[in-house]
Design an enzyme around this catalytic site. Structure first.
Site: not given
Ligand code: MOS
Length: 755
Positions: A257, A482, A484, A526, A650, A655, A718, A722
């Site tokens: 994060f 992380i 993702t 990605a 999925k 995310q 893209k 986030e």
């Molecule tokens: Mo994210 S705030 O770019 O780990």
């Protein structure tokens, strides 16, 4: 060698993985405990270091009473500014990739105290319990000075940051005349929106295990980070080590994060202790210490908007004042979205910082946009009411077909589809526009919506691919995952590119011995690593085709790379798919044991430059508010996201689900409350820093809107880590207004503010 397959070419064969919902390939390792996190590497004989944090917010250390602690049997050393080696301290060039403007905080460098909970000592002992006890009884004398930690008192001390963090752009120059347009417009809205600091609280606390290999200064550094190479660059510069001496490994990360975008102080301390003691050392931080690593900054936002009688936006003024530390300029893009999301000719944006006596803030998921979109989207809702236009219709009316900040067309923008598909799924048309109009028993029901956009960016990345004679493919790149889904999507890309079954492909990451990849952040992995993996596998495929063509009676002889497909474990001619060779046979026939390629990808800046590249979303929220208790339940959320090509619906959906949960926490719970008398975050634990639990989360629907984009990168991706967070907090606050008739402009929308 040629084989006949009785299958028509229009049926998707088994190795078409991109775009297919695929379970995490790292899932079994995670649920069985085989996945090792930084504090789980059980290096034999290791020492344990426990960090001592300053109780003083500003001032200096006058004395460290180490002797009684060192007298305890089993305590090895107490490191502090008094005995830390000078090496790093004199070198100002050791900025990390996430470095900000100013001078980075240097742990154990000087007696000076710059923020509460500043790490001031590391107590090293043979056992963790002893180290913790010794750290607890270590007496340190301080000379405290008056501090100022409240941004509210620094309103007049704001300054323009100029060049801050790498990549930061100050807000665009004003266009039109925002003030005049505002004054002349019939519908006007002006308000301040605020939030305190927030701390990203990944489940895994920051930790480093340093393995002393005994060969010169050779170290294996198992670190919690979002970028192994970034940590390696920092460590090698600070301690004067070669890359060979400092191998950084970060295979699994229990949430990042943004907290791991910079090397955190535990890695510095663990390496320092290992080098000084010539011994393996582990340092793990406590949950409380997680509140000392940087935070989403306390920010005050002023919004002033105006619309004409038809609801067309006439003026946008957005000014933000955010906290930063005394030693760095932490910058994020809070306001520029307000010149980008809607069509408007008169725009003025400002971003200022003010210093307080706290640690530097750090990026936290969708930094700047998460908070900027909260203020803008609440203000848009308020103006829509004033103009008498439905909030969704108001946004469609002011839809930006072009990026007016940059005066560029969008590479693609399916936000309109996000609005339509999201609204349809949610049932927005059932909304009675009047606040307090809908009840369900004792509950007031409200609908709210909001929107957001985020950069689609790509960074340089490298990868390696190795195919062995047993038909197995290993692809590697020192990226990170992380949580993702990076392991999974890279495996999908590699498997599809070479036409191999997913099970035959292994993706390896998180190790500085691998080809370099950027930090995992900014939603760019990605696109960046994905393109590198694609290119590398394409090159391997070309080599493989070359070998296949040398086989006896090869059915592929003389055909070009474009004339074949890699599908289902075979290389086949496009014009006659019965003309094929089995990939596994190619290496065996060639006599080679393996085929290896190292390559990568850089963004095609010439192609990208004329365009504005962004992902977008539209969020629709239903809340039910208990008027007597002031409790808010987010009962339904539809989040429609257009983020280019979706590699894995999925993990992409996960995310966005996670983003919505984050947004609900941001809207209703999260805040780091400082007691300014002592300058410390007081709720620095999970009992008092509230984040949503299962009982807080109800129905969340994710719509992945189809969007094609061949500008952003060859994959058309893209990024989705986030964008899903944007607008969620605003949509909740707007729904609360619709339910109750009460505007809360200060996050979180807590019970006390509602009653
Ligand atoms: Mo994210 S705030 O770019 O780990």
């Amino acid at each position: 060698m040629s084989q006949t397959i009785a299958r028509p070419p229009d049926i998707h064969l088994g190795t078409d993985y991109i775009g297919r919902p695929t379970s995490r390939v790292d899932g079994p390792a995670k649920v069985t405990g085989a996945a090792k996190y930084a504090a789980e590497f059980n290096v034999p004989g290791r020492y344990y270091g426990v960090v001592v944090s300053s109780p003083v917010t500003k001032g200096k250390i006058t004395k460290i009473h180490s002797a009684p602690v060192l007298a305890l049997p089993g305590v090895v050393q107490v490191f502090s500014h008094e005995n830390a080696p000078a090496l790093a301290s004199l070198d100002k060039s050791y900025k990390d990739d996430g470095a900000l403007g100013g001078s980075p905080f240097r742990p154990l460098h000087a007696p000076r105290i710059l923020f509460s909970q500043q790490p001031v000592a590391l107590v090293v002992a043979e056992t963790f319990e002893l180290a913790r006890y010794a750290a607890f009884i270590l007496k340190i004398d301080y000379e405290a000075e008056p501090h100022a930690t409240d941004l509210e008192t620094q309103r007049d001390a704001g300054f323009e940051p100029g060049k801050g963090k790498f990549g930061f752009q100050p807000p665009p120059a004003p266009r039109g005349n925002a003030k005049q347009a505002y004054e002349q417009a019939p519908h006007r809205h002006e308000a301040e929106y605020t939030h305190l600091a927030q701390h990203s609280n990944p489940m895994e606390t920051f930790a480093t295990t340093v393995e002393w290999l005994g060969d010169g200064n050779k170290l294996n550094i198992y670190d919690k980070t979002q970028g192994a190479h970034n940590v390696q660059r920092y460590i090698t510069k600070v301690f004067g080590l070669s890359k060979d001496e400092a191998r950084v490994v970060s295979k699994y990360t229990g949430g990042g994060f943004g907290g791991g975008l910079r090397p955190q102080y535990q890695v510095f301390m663990a390496v320092l202790a290992a080098l000084e003691l010539k011994h393996s050392v582990r340092v793990s931080l406590t949950r409380q210490q997680m509140f000392s690593l940087g935070h989403r900054p306390h920010t005050l936002q002023y919004l002033r908007l105006a619309a004409d009688d038809h609801g067309a936006l006439q003026s946008v003024r957005h000014a933000a004042l955010a906290e930063t530390s005394q030693f760095e300029n932490f910058t994020e893009d809070v306001v520029s979205w307000s010149g980008l999301l809607y069509q408007c000719e008169n725009v003025k944006l400002d971003y200022r910082l003010a210093r307080i006596d706290a640690n530097s803030p750090i990026d936290m998921r969708a930094p700047g946009a998460a908070t900027g979109s909260f203020a803008l989207e609440c203000a848009m809702d308020e103006l829509a009411y004033k103009a008498g236009v439905d909030p969704l219709a108001f946004r469609l009316l002011n839809y930006a077909e072009r990026d007016q900040n940059e005066n560029k067309p969008f590479s693609s923008k399916k936000l309109r589809e996000c609005y339509h598909q999201g609204a349809a799924k949610f049932g927005w048309e059932n909304r009675n526009p009047a606040p307090r109009s809908t009840r369900e028993g004792p509950l007031l029901v409200g609908y709210g919506m909001a929107t957001g956009c985020w950069h689609a960016s790509q960074q340089k990345a490298a990868a390696k691919a190795r195919l062995t004679a047993d038909g197995r493919l290993t692809v590697s790149s020192a990226s990170n995952d992380i949580g993702t889904g990076t392991y999974t999507i890279m495996t999908q890309i590699a498997a599809q590119t070479l036409g191999l079954p997913l099970e035959a492909v292994t993706f390896v990451l998180g190790d500085t011995s691998l080809p370099e990849a950027p930090l995992q952040g900014g939603s760019w992995t990605a696109a960046s690593v994905g393109t590198a993996v694609k290119n590398t596998c394409d090159e391997l495929a070309k080599k493989l085709l070359g070998l296949a063509q040398k086989m006896d009676d090869s059915p592929l002889a003389g055909v070009g790379f474009e004339d074949v497909q890699f599908v289902d474990g075979q290389i086949r001619r496009n014009d006659d798919i019965t003309q094929s060779v089995v990939i596994r046979d190619v290496l065996q026939a060639s006599g080679e044991e393996k085929l290896e390629v190292e390559s990568g990808a850089t963004p095609d800046t010439a192609k990208q430059l004329p365009y504005s590249m962004h992902s977008h979303n539209a969020v629709f929220v239903e809340v039910k508010v208990d008027e007597d208790l002031g409790t808010v339940h987010v009962t339904r959320v539809v989040n429609a996201v257009a983020a280019g090509r979706i590699l894995n619906p999925k993990t992409a959906r996960s995310q966005v689900l996670g983003s919505v949960v984050w947004g609900i926490g941001m809207a209703l719970m999260e805040e780091s409350v400082m007691d300014h008398r002592i300058g410390r975050y007081m709720n620095h634990n999970f009992a008092e820093y509230h984040i949503p639990v299962m009982a807080d989360i109800h129905d969340i629907d994710v719509v992945l809107v189809e969007e094609e984009d061949d500008i952003v990168n060859p994959l058309g991706v893209k990024g989705i880590g986030e964008v899903g967070l944007l607008g969620v907090a605003a949509a909740v606050a707007n729904a609360v207004y619709h339910a109750t008739g009460k505007r809360v402009r200060d996050l979180p929308v807590s019970i006390d503010k509602l009653l």
